[in-house]
Write an enzyme that holds these catalytic residues in place. Structure first.
Site, short mmCIF file in Angstrom:
data_model
loop_
_atom_site.label_atom_id
_atom_site.label_comp_id
_atom_site.label_asym_id
_atom_site.label_seq_id
_atom_site.Cartn_x
_atom_site.Cartn_y
_atom_site.Cartn_z
N ASP A 207 42.60 46.87 76.27
CA ASP A 207 43.14 46.05 77.35
C ASP A 207 43.26 44.59 76.90
OD1 ASP A 207 43.83 45.86 80.26
OD2 ASP A 207 42.09 44.54 80.29
N GLU A 264 47.26 47.01 74.08
CA GLU A 264 48.04 46.46 75.18
C GLU A 264 48.19 44.97 74.87
OE1 GLU A 264 48.04 45.48 79.94
OE2 GLU A 264 46.35 45.01 78.65
#
Length: 538
Positions: A207, A264
């Protein structure tokens, strides 16, 4: 050399709280996921990525992690996680778990220890605490803005009411940023990686991979604009992140079984994104430039060509994606007046998409994507053709974007609505009690899984057939050769398969000497508007 599975895998993203609820409390859980593994196997995906299921106060739906090595009771317990990994592996499905390294929850034990220890303490080195500016430290240390709205700094107040230091949070105040210049933080995440690798997970989705390291001195950003799109400035995409990922890669390479990392990273420039994919760093990275592309043939050709070229220069595959838990589902994006023009949440006061037209284009976009060399990610429910819930009432919204933006941005709840499994059941079969943490739209009835699985012409069947043919013809491992198929047609050959996508163009004849393998809508000797067809030479 043994083929590396992540180079051409199709990975299905599960947002656990919205996938399937086994306990009946209205929130999806790990036992619910286990109950649907046969569904995923039958669909034909290679792996599953689970969004966070760790211990969390849920200020940001689990992306505020209080314990990286335990399961939140909402989702079950560690025994359920072990069972899920084992049951998935029994079905030939790999498991990727989410890693959230940019920030923790404000309830994490180390942040609580930092608060208790006070300014100047070793405990505060784990996070980014700073004195404020101004005569009394009343101004934040810089002008950074948070992704969810408002400023990126929150000031503490001591027990006696005295104003204290500020701490950095690029997202919500309940998500303080780690200090990645501090070695104990790096060791904490080494241990976290090993904890889950020891349990048998096959990889990690990282993330906010572009956000861990901040520019030295934390200088002001030139622009104070910030959204969920590509992010630039001194808090994003700093070169220092790459040392961290080389370290992580060494950890993964110490395990058997070809474990993988996917980034990401909202980095717009393919030349910057490819740096994450060098041979000793990440294995793959989401191609958000492709996700953000307008429904325009020339735009698609340029994005596909530029991103593939950049990735190939470092020996990495391209990782395609059209939807996820942070953006408007592509069925609804492609149903807007300017199709694909917004990945921000859509609400009652926004343009309402034409989801019938959007589904036609969405099916075409998916067939184009799944024919491209590389890996691909699917977001839960897109195989059912689900649209965003764009008419959610304001009072049911839970995304912190809604509150932090002063109710000016509706946030991401619309793409996170629980899935419909049974058309005629309460909550469409999501929960045995009919409970659902977000209300589902009426349109979900006809799109429920039991109305689509194995039904000719359904979106589910289109996805299943596409995944079967993709594997059969080796499209993920193939090479792309561009065709000059006209202004409005994205055309290419991938091995023995010819792929044509008519983007907003008039219908045109199909080429002679080819037979139809698969099409996103009915074709009868011609390629209609907003349709993709896969062809094989006769």
């Amino acid at each position: 050399m043994t083929h590396q599975w992540w180079r051409d895998a199709v990975i299905y993203q599960i947002y656990p709280r919205s996938f399937a609820d086994a306990s009946g409390d209205g929130y999806g859980d790990l036992r619910g996921v286990i109950s649907k593994l046969d569904y995923l196997r039958d669909l034909g995906v290679d792996a599953v990525w689970l969004s966070p299921f760790y211990t969390s106060p849920m200020a940001d739906a689990g992306y505020d992690v209080a314990d990286y090595c335990d399961v939140d009771p909402m989702f079950g317990d560690l025994a359920d996680a072990d069972a899920l990994i084992a049951e998935a592996h029994e079905r030939g499905l790999r498991i990727i778990v989410d890693l959230v390294p940019n920030h923790s929850s404000s309830e994490h034990r180390l942040f609580q220890a930092a608060l208790a220890a006070g300014p100047g303490s070793p405990e505060r080195e784990n996070y980014l605490f700073r004195d404020g500016l101004g005569d009394e430290g009343e101004l934040p240390p810089n002008n950074w803005t948070a992704v969810f709205g408002g400023r990126s700094w929150t000031r503490l107040t001591a027990a006696d009411g005295t104003p204290e230091q500020w701490y950095l949070h690029l997202f919500d105040p309940e998500q303080p940023d780690w200090n990645w210049e501090h070695e104990p933080v790096r060791e904490l995440f080494d241990d976290t990686l090993r904890f889950w690798l020891d349990k048998g997970v096959d990889g990690f989705r990282v993330d906010v991979a572009h956000g861990l390291v901040k520019a030295e001195g934390l200088p002001d950003q030139v622009s104070t604009d910030s959204d969920l799109g590509f992010q630039t400035g001194p808090q994003w995409d700093q070169d220092g992140v790459h040392e961290i990922y080389r370290r992580w890669r060494a950890v993964l390479d110490g395990y058997d079984g070809d474990r993988s990392l996917v980034a990401e990273a909202w980095v717009e420039d393919p030349e910057r994104l490819k740096l994450y994919l060098r041979p000793d760093e990440m294995h793959t990275a989401f191609n958000f430039e492709f996700l953000d592309c307008l429904w325009d043939a020339d735009a698609y050709r340029k994005v596909i060509a530029s991103t593939m070229a950049a990735n190939e220069s470092v020996g990495a595959p391209t990782t395609w994606v059209l939807s996820n838990h942070d953006v408007v589902r592509h069925v609804s994006r492609l149903g807007l007046t300017v199709p694909g023009s917004s990945h921000e949440g859509l609400g009652l006061r926004d343009e309402q998409p034409d989801n019938v037209l959007g589904l036609r284009r969405g099916r075409a976009a998916t067939l184009m994507m799944l024919a491209l060399p590389g890996s691909a990610y699917l977001y839960q429910g897109e195989e059912l053709g689900l649209p965003d819930h764009t008419t959610l009432a304001d009072d049911v919204r839970q995304d912190p974007t809604w509150t932090r933006s002063g109710h000016t941005r509706v946030g991401r709840d619309g793409c996170r609505v629980p899935l419909p499994w049974l058309a005629d059941a309460p909550a469409y079969g999501f929960s045995p009690t009919g409970e659902s943490w977000l209300p589902q739209p009426d349109s979900f009835e006809e799109l429920a899984a039991d109305r689509q699985v194995g039904v000719a012409g359904s979106t589910w069947t289109l996805y299943r057939d596409a995944l079967r043919l993709r594997r059969e013809f080796g499209l993920g491992r193939g090479e792309l050769t561009w065709l000059d198929a006209g202004e409005h047609v994205v055309g290419f050959d991938n091995g023995d398969v010819r792929v044509l996508t008519n983007v907003l163009g008039d219908p045109q004849p199909l080429p002679e000497g080819w037979t139809v393998l698969l099409a996103s809508a009915d074709v009868d000797g011609e390629l209609p508007t907003d349709v993709t067809v896969w062809l094989q030479r006769v």
